[in-house]
Design a protein around this motif. Sequence first.
Motif, short mmCIF file in Angstrom:
data_model
loop_
_atom_site.label_atom_id
_atom_site.label_comp_id
_atom_site.label_asym_id
_atom_site.label_seq_id
_atom_site.Cartn_x
_atom_site.Cartn_y
_atom_site.Cartn_z
N ILE A 87 0.87 -1.21 0.06
CA ILE A 87 -0.03 0.01 -0.09
C ILE A 87 0.90 1.22 0.05
N ASN A 88 1.69 1.27 0.96
CA ASN A 88 2.84 2.27 0.95
C ASN A 88 3.67 2.60 -0.52
N SER A 89 3.89 1.66 -1.15
CA SER A 89 4.77 1.74 -2.30
C SER A 89 4.09 2.24 -3.46
N ASP A 90 2.54 2.21 -3.25
CA ASP A 90 1.97 2.23 -4.65
C ASP A 90 1.26 3.94 -4.26
N GLY A 91 1.57 4.64 -5.21
CA GLY A 91 1.19 6.21 -4.99
C GLY A 91 -0.34 6.45 -4.88
N THR A 92 -1.11 5.53 -5.75
CA THR A 92 -2.70 5.78 -5.62
C THR A 92 -3.26 5.00 -4.26
N LEU A 93 -2.65 4.01 -3.94
CA LEU A 93 -3.23 3.23 -2.73
C LEU A 93 -2.87 4.18 -1.49
N SER A 94 -1.70 4.51 -1.60
CA SER A 94 -1.05 5.33 -0.30
C SER A 94 -1.91 6.28 0.13
N ILE A 95 -2.60 7.01 -0.91
CA ILE A 95 -3.45 8.25 -0.73
C ILE A 95 -4.62 7.79 0.38
N TYR A 96 -4.83 6.71 0.01
CA TYR A 96 -6.12 6.10 0.74
C TYR A 96 -5.72 5.07 1.71
N LYS A 97 -4.52 5.11 2.37
CA LYS A 97 -4.08 4.15 3.16
C LYS A 97 -5.09 3.76 4.44
N SER A 98 -5.69 4.78 4.98
CA SER A 98 -6.58 4.38 6.02
C SER A 98 -7.78 3.57 5.59
N GLU A 99 -8.33 3.92 4.39
CA GLU A 99 -9.35 3.30 3.86
C GLU A 99 -9.01 1.96 3.56
N MET A 100 -7.91 1.74 2.81
CA MET A 100 -7.55 0.29 2.49
C MET A 100 -7.13 -0.51 3.70
N LYS A 101 -6.50 0.01 4.72
CA LYS A 101 -6.42 -0.64 6.00
C LYS A 101 -7.66 -1.04 6.55
N SER A 102 -8.69 -0.28 6.49
CA SER A 102 -10.06 -0.63 7.18
C SER A 102 -10.70 -1.72 6.27
N PHE A 103 -10.64 -1.61 4.88
CA PHE A 103 -10.99 -2.60 3.99
C PHE A 103 -10.43 -4.02 4.36
N ILE A 104 -9.32 -4.07 4.26
CA ILE A 104 -8.41 -5.18 4.72
C ILE A 104 -9.10 -5.88 6.05
N ASP A 105 -9.02 -4.93 7.03
CA ASP A 105 -9.39 -5.34 8.22
C ASP A 105 -10.66 -5.98 8.22
N LYS A 106 -11.57 -5.54 7.57
CA LYS A 106 -13.18 -6.07 7.54
C LYS A 106 -13.12 -7.23 6.52
N PHE A 107 -12.50 -7.01 5.36
CA PHE A 107 -12.64 -8.16 4.32
C PHE A 107 -11.69 -9.24 4.26
N LEU A 108 -10.52 -8.83 4.62
CA LEU A 108 -9.24 -9.68 4.21
C LEU A 108 -8.43 -9.78 5.43
N SER A 109 -8.82 -9.94 6.60
CA SER A 109 -7.80 -9.86 7.61
C SER A 109 -7.25 -11.26 7.69
N PHE A 110 -6.02 -11.50 8.26
CA PHE A 110 -5.36 -12.77 8.19
C PHE A 110 -6.27 -13.55 9.25
N GLN A 111 -6.64 -13.30 10.05
CA GLN A 111 -7.61 -14.06 10.97
C GLN A 111 -8.86 -14.66 10.06
N SER A 112 -9.29 -13.76 9.26
CA SER A 112 -10.45 -14.34 8.55
C SER A 112 -9.90 -15.32 7.59
N LEU A 113 -8.93 -15.10 7.13
CA LEU A 113 -8.16 -16.05 5.99
C LEU A 113 -7.71 -17.49 6.65
N ARG A 114 -7.23 -17.19 8.04
CA ARG A 114 -6.22 -18.43 8.57
C ARG A 114 -6.95 -19.69 8.19
#
Length: 155
Positions: free
Chosen positions: A53-80
């Motif tokens: 996320i940090n290395s992608d210019g577009t994604l890094s602008i929306y870092k907090s939204e991306m983190k929230s998205f991942i936590d909600k839909f793609l967390s490690f615990q949900s994938l475990r």
Amino acid sequence: MSFRLYFVILSIGFLIEIEGKSTPREKLFARINHLLNITDAEKKFDTILETYINSDGTLSIYKSEMKSFIDKFLSFQSLRPHIVRIYRDLYTLSDVNGMIKFYASSLGKKVLEKEVQAEIRLSQLIKTKLQEQMPQVISWFQQAFFTNVSNNEVN
């Protein structure tokens, strides 16, 4: 004592003994979970995602939204549970035990420590190489694409 009664008593005793022991499948699941724990798989997962996320210019602008998205839909615990099943399908109990032994060793610990850095460096290398060769990449892609389109129009 009749043969049937003896058989029933023996069967019940056997079943009670089995009930207290874990099955090979349960043991494999437990060992895979242990492997994921000793390899800090969750931490690596989070680090790689954050680096991406940090290395992608577009994604890094929306870092907090991306983190929230991942936590909600793609967390490690949900994938475990899915990760455990993937490992179960790919590796035997003996394989998993071997990996646990390796990652518990000093070399295994060093591999774990350096692995994320190696993955990040490899990703950066590929990105840099593509950027350096972008004109050639575009030219190659256009040639391959137009050749394919031309061949399809003829057919």
